[in-house]
Scaffold this motif. Sequence first.
Motif, PDB file in Angstrom:
ATOM      1  N   SER A  30     -25.073  -1.067   3.597  1.00  0.00           N
ATOM      2  CA  SER A  30     -25.258  -1.848   2.378  1.00  0.00           C
ATOM      3  C   SER A  30     -24.190  -1.508   1.340  1.00  0.00           C
ATOM      4  O   SER A  30     -23.607  -2.402   0.714  1.00  0.00           O
ATOM      5  CB  SER A  30     -26.653  -1.589   1.797  1.00  0.00           C
ATOM      6  N   THR A  31     -23.911  -0.220   1.176  1.00  0.00           N
ATOM      7  CA  THR A  31     -22.880   0.206   0.227  1.00  0.00           C
ATOM      8  C   THR A  31     -21.508  -0.313   0.636  1.00  0.00           C
ATOM      9  O   THR A  31     -20.683  -0.659  -0.216  1.00  0.00           O
ATOM     10  CB  THR A  31     -22.856   1.739   0.119  1.00  0.00           C
ATOM     11  N   PHE A  32     -21.260  -0.385   1.940  1.00  0.00           N
ATOM     12  CA  PHE A  32     -19.984  -0.940   2.405  1.00  0.00           C
ATOM     13  C   PHE A  32     -19.779  -2.331   1.822  1.00  0.00           C
ATOM     14  O   PHE A  32     -18.714  -2.646   1.283  1.00  0.00           O
ATOM     15  CB  PHE A  32     -19.955  -1.002   3.931  1.00  0.00           C
ATOM     16  N   PHE A  33     -20.820  -3.166   1.916  1.00  0.00           N
ATOM     17  CA  PHE A  33     -20.684  -4.549   1.452  1.00  0.00           C
ATOM     18  C   PHE A  33     -20.564  -4.649  -0.065  1.00  0.00           C
ATOM     19  O   PHE A  33     -19.775  -5.446  -0.572  1.00  0.00           O
ATOM     20  CB  PHE A  33     -21.877  -5.384   1.934  1.00  0.00           C
ATOM     21  N   HIS A  34     -21.345  -3.850  -0.806  1.00  0.00           N
ATOM     22  CA  HIS A  34     -21.367  -4.091  -2.252  1.00  0.00           C
ATOM     23  C   HIS A  34     -20.396  -3.230  -3.046  1.00  0.00           C
ATOM     24  O   HIS A  34     -20.181  -3.500  -4.233  1.00  0.00           O
ATOM     25  CB  HIS A  34     -22.792  -3.949  -2.810  1.00  0.00           C
ATOM     26  N   ALA A  35     -19.785  -2.201  -2.415  1.00  0.00           N
ATOM     27  CA  ALA A  35     -18.936  -1.335  -3.243  1.00  0.00           C
ATOM     28  C   ALA A  35     -17.713  -0.757  -2.547  1.00  0.00           C
ATOM     29  O   ALA A  35     -16.773  -0.352  -3.229  1.00  0.00           O
ATOM     30  CB  ALA A  35     -19.780  -0.180  -3.803  1.00  0.00           C
ATOM     31  N   ALA A  36     -17.695  -0.672  -1.223  1.00  0.00           N
ATOM     32  CA  ALA A  36     -16.643   0.099  -0.553  1.00  0.00           C
ATOM     33  C   ALA A  36     -15.451  -0.724  -0.080  1.00  0.00           C
ATOM     34  O   ALA A  36     -14.393  -0.160   0.210  1.00  0.00           O
ATOM     35  CB  ALA A  36     -17.243   0.852   0.639  1.00  0.00           C
ATOM     36  N   ILE A  37     -15.597  -2.030   0.017  1.00  0.00           N
ATOM     37  CA  ILE A  37     -14.508  -2.850   0.559  1.00  0.00           C
ATOM     38  C   ILE A  37     -13.230  -2.753  -0.274  1.00  0.00           C
ATOM     39  O   ILE A  37     -12.135  -2.587   0.289  1.00  0.00           O
ATOM     40  CB  ILE A  37     -14.962  -4.317   0.729  1.00  0.00           C
ATOM     41  N   PRO A  38     -13.292  -2.833  -1.618  1.00  0.00           N
ATOM     42  CA  PRO A  38     -12.044  -2.700  -2.389  1.00  0.00           C
ATOM     43  C   PRO A  38     -11.329  -1.367  -2.144  1.00  0.00           C
ATOM     44  O   PRO A  38     -10.097  -1.320  -2.052  1.00  0.00           O
ATOM     45  CB  PRO A  38     -12.514  -2.825  -3.842  1.00  0.00           C
ATOM     46  N   GLY A  39     -12.100  -0.277  -2.036  1.00  0.00           N
ATOM     47  CA  GLY A  39     -11.487   1.021  -1.770  1.00  0.00           C
ATOM     48  C   GLY A  39     -10.815   1.066  -0.410  1.00  0.00           C
ATOM     49  O   GLY A  39      -9.749   1.679  -0.244  1.00  0.00           O
ATOM     50  N   LEU A  40     -11.434   0.419   0.581  1.00  0.00           N
ATOM     51  CA  LEU A  40     -10.834   0.378   1.915  1.00  0.00           C
ATOM     52  C   LEU A  40      -9.548  -0.447   1.909  1.00  0.00           C
ATOM     53  O   LEU A  40      -8.563  -0.088   2.566  1.00  0.00           O
ATOM     54  CB  LEU A  40     -11.838  -0.197   2.916  1.00  0.00           C
ATOM     55  N   ILE A  41      -9.554  -1.540   1.156  1.00  0.00           N
ATOM     56  CA  ILE A  41      -8.332  -2.346   1.027  1.00  0.00           C
ATOM     57  C   ILE A  41      -7.216  -1.512   0.401  1.00  0.00           C
ATOM     58  O   ILE A  41      -6.060  -1.544   0.849  1.00  0.00           O
ATOM     59  CB  ILE A  41      -8.607  -3.609   0.185  1.00  0.00           C
ATOM     60  N   ASN A  42      -7.549  -0.736  -0.625  1.00  0.00           N
ATOM     61  CA  ASN A  42      -6.543   0.119  -1.259  1.00  0.00           C
ATOM     62  C   ASN A  42      -6.020   1.177  -0.291  1.00  0.00           C
ATOM     63  O   ASN A  42      -4.828   1.503  -0.291  1.00  0.00           O
ATOM     64  CB  ASN A  42      -7.128   0.797  -2.500  1.00  0.00           C
ATOM     65  N   ALA A  43      -6.922   1.730   0.528  1.00  0.00           N
ATOM     66  CA  ALA A  43      -6.494   2.734   1.507  1.00  0.00           C
ATOM     67  C   ALA A  43      -5.522   2.128   2.507  1.00  0.00           C
ATOM     68  O   ALA A  43      -4.531   2.753   2.896  1.00  0.00           O
ATOM     69  CB  ALA A  43      -7.711   3.312   2.222  1.00  0.00           C
ATOM     70  N   ARG A  44      -5.797   0.902   2.917  1.00  0.00           N
ATOM     71  CA  ARG A  44      -4.893   0.193   3.829  1.00  0.00           C
ATOM     72  C   ARG A  44      -3.566  -0.104   3.138  1.00  0.00           C
ATOM     73  O   ARG A  44      -2.489   0.116   3.693  1.00  0.00           O
ATOM     74  CB  ARG A  44      -5.566  -1.099   4.295  1.00  0.00           C
ATOM     75  N   PHE A  45      -3.639  -0.603   1.913  1.00  0.00           N
ATOM     76  CA  PHE A  45      -2.436  -0.980   1.164  1.00  0.00           C
ATOM     77  C   PHE A  45      -1.529   0.224   0.921  1.00  0.00           C
ATOM     78  O   PHE A  45      -0.304   0.136   1.010  1.00  0.00           O
ATOM     79  CB  PHE A  45      -2.847  -1.608  -0.166  1.00  0.00           C
ATOM     80  N   ASN A  46      -2.149   1.383   0.633  1.00  0.00           N
ATOM     81  CA  ASN A  46      -1.380   2.592   0.341  1.00  0.00           C
ATOM     82  C   ASN A  46      -1.124   3.454   1.573  1.00  0.00           C
ATOM     83  O   ASN A  46      -0.548   4.536   1.460  1.00  0.00           O
ATOM     84  CB  ASN A  46      -2.110   3.423  -0.718  1.00  0.00           C
ATOM     85  N   ASN A  47      -1.585   2.977   2.738  1.00  0.00           N
ATOM     86  CA  ASN A  47      -1.400   3.700   3.997  1.00  0.00           C
ATOM     87  C   ASN A  47      -1.909   5.138   3.899  1.00  0.00           C
ATOM     88  O   ASN A  47      -1.257   6.091   4.328  1.00  0.00           O
ATOM     89  CB  ASN A  47       0.072   3.694   4.431  1.00  0.00           C
ATOM     90  N   SER A  48      -3.093   5.292   3.323  1.00  0.00           N
ATOM     91  CA  SER A  48      -3.695   6.618   3.186  1.00  0.00           C
ATOM     92  C   SER A  48      -4.238   7.089   4.531  1.00  0.00           C
ATOM     93  O   SER A  48      -4.792   6.303   5.304  1.00  0.00           O
ATOM     94  CB  SER A  48      -4.837   6.583   2.163  1.00  0.00           C
ATOM     95  N   ASN A  49      -4.106   8.370   4.787  1.00  0.00           N
ATOM     96  CA  ASN A  49      -4.666   8.961   5.999  1.00  0.00           C
ATOM     97  C   ASN A  49      -6.133   9.299   5.748  1.00  0.00           C
ATOM     98  O   ASN A  49      -6.465  10.371   5.241  1.00  0.00           O
ATOM     99  CB  ASN A  49      -3.888  10.218   6.393  1.00  0.00           C
ATOM    100  N   VAL A  50      -6.999   8.373   6.081  1.00  0.00           N
ATOM    101  CA  VAL A  50      -8.420   8.551   5.790  1.00  0.00           C
ATOM    102  C   VAL A  50      -9.253   7.865   6.865  1.00  0.00           C
ATOM    103  O   VAL A  50      -8.900   6.795   7.361  1.00  0.00           O
ATOM    104  CB  VAL A  50      -8.767   7.986   4.391  1.00  0.00           C
ATOM    105  N   LEU A  51     -10.333   8.516   7.227  1.00  0.00           N
ATOM    106  CA  LEU A  51     -11.310   7.921   8.143  1.00  0.00           C
ATOM    107  C   LEU A  51     -12.564   7.596   7.351  1.00  0.00           C
ATOM    108  O   LEU A  51     -13.152   8.471   6.720  1.00  0.00           O
ATOM    109  CB  LEU A  51     -11.650   8.886   9.277  1.00  0.00           C
ATOM    110  N   MET A  52     -12.960   6.340   7.388  1.00  0.00           N
ATOM    111  CA  MET A  52     -14.189   5.920   6.732  1.00  0.00           C
ATOM    112  C   MET A  52     -15.282   5.795   7.787  1.00  0.00           C
ATOM    113  O   MET A  52     -15.112   5.094   8.787  1.00  0.00           O
ATOM    114  CB  MET A  52     -13.990   4.577   6.024  1.00  0.00           C
ATOM    115  N   VAL A  53     -16.389   6.491   7.578  1.00  0.00           N
ATOM    116  CA  VAL A  53     -17.528   6.428   8.493  1.00  0.00           C
ATOM    117  C   VAL A  53     -18.622   5.601   7.831  1.00  0.00           C
ATOM    118  O   VAL A  53     -19.083   5.937   6.737  1.00  0.00           O
ATOM    119  CB  VAL A  53     -18.052   7.838   8.832  1.00  0.00           C
ATOM    120  N   VAL A  54     -19.018   4.521   8.490  1.00  0.00           N
ATOM    121  CA  VAL A  54     -20.076   3.654   7.967  1.00  0.00           C
ATOM    122  C   VAL A  54     -21.332   3.873   8.801  1.00  0.00           C
ATOM    123  O   VAL A  54     -21.324   3.673  10.022  1.00  0.00           O
ATOM    124  CB  VAL A  54     -19.665   2.172   8.017  1.00  0.00           C
ATOM    125  N   LEU A  55     -22.403   4.300   8.154  1.00  0.00           N
ATOM    126  CA  LEU A  55     -23.682   4.528   8.823  1.00  0.00           C
ATOM    127  C   LEU A  55     -24.496   3.239   8.725  1.00  0.00           C
ATOM    128  O   LEU A  55     -25.108   2.949   7.699  1.00  0.00           O
ATOM    129  CB  LEU A  55     -24.417   5.699   8.169  1.00  0.00           C
TER     130      LEU A  55
END
Length: 205
Positions: A30-55
């Motif tokens: 639920s949090t992925f849909f309402h709050a985490a997508i912009p942060g994931l887009i930024n991680a992709r845009f900035n090529n950050s080395n990060v693993l996001m785990v969605v439960l």
Amino acid sequence: MGAGIGLANGFGQLGQFAFNQPVVAVCGDSTFFHAAIPGLINARFNNSNVLMVVLDNGGTAMTGFQPHPGSGTDALGRPAPVVEIEAICKAIGVEVRVRDPFEVDQAIEELYDMLQDGGAKVMVFRRKCFLIESREKAKPRVFVDPEKCIGDECGCARFCSRVFNCPGIIWDQEAKRAKIDEVVCTGCGVCATLCPQGAIIVEEG
């Protein structure tokens, strides 16, 4: 509530300063849909080395299992289009894998494998919450076979009751054996896959 991926986005940039620890952000479906997508887009845009785990447990667990865009029903219980988490991740351009977390060994292996890769990536651990499933079907009975459980002689340092630490598993001080609290146990059966003696039995309801 979605802040984890934003912070991880920054931490994932610290490799240029010799920071080489894995960076992992965790959120619910639920949090992925309402709050985490912009942060994931930024991680992709900035090529950050990060693993996001969605439960992904199929509902908004913290507030009463209300539906969300990935649930397949709307707030009135009517069928609704399913928005897939992995489809969003692929559209953003990040690697995404989906795994059943109850397949413990495979889940650990795949999670470790993803940590070896650079850039932003997503692991979705998908399993419907047993509180939801219990409304749909009878709960399995889980119990300890006293003939197979050898207590402290097991050599696992009470892995089931002390390390795994599920509230449904307790230690019977008199019998010196593990015991299932049938009131608390949800019947998920994960403990049965982890017991080295095969002493935890799951019987379907």
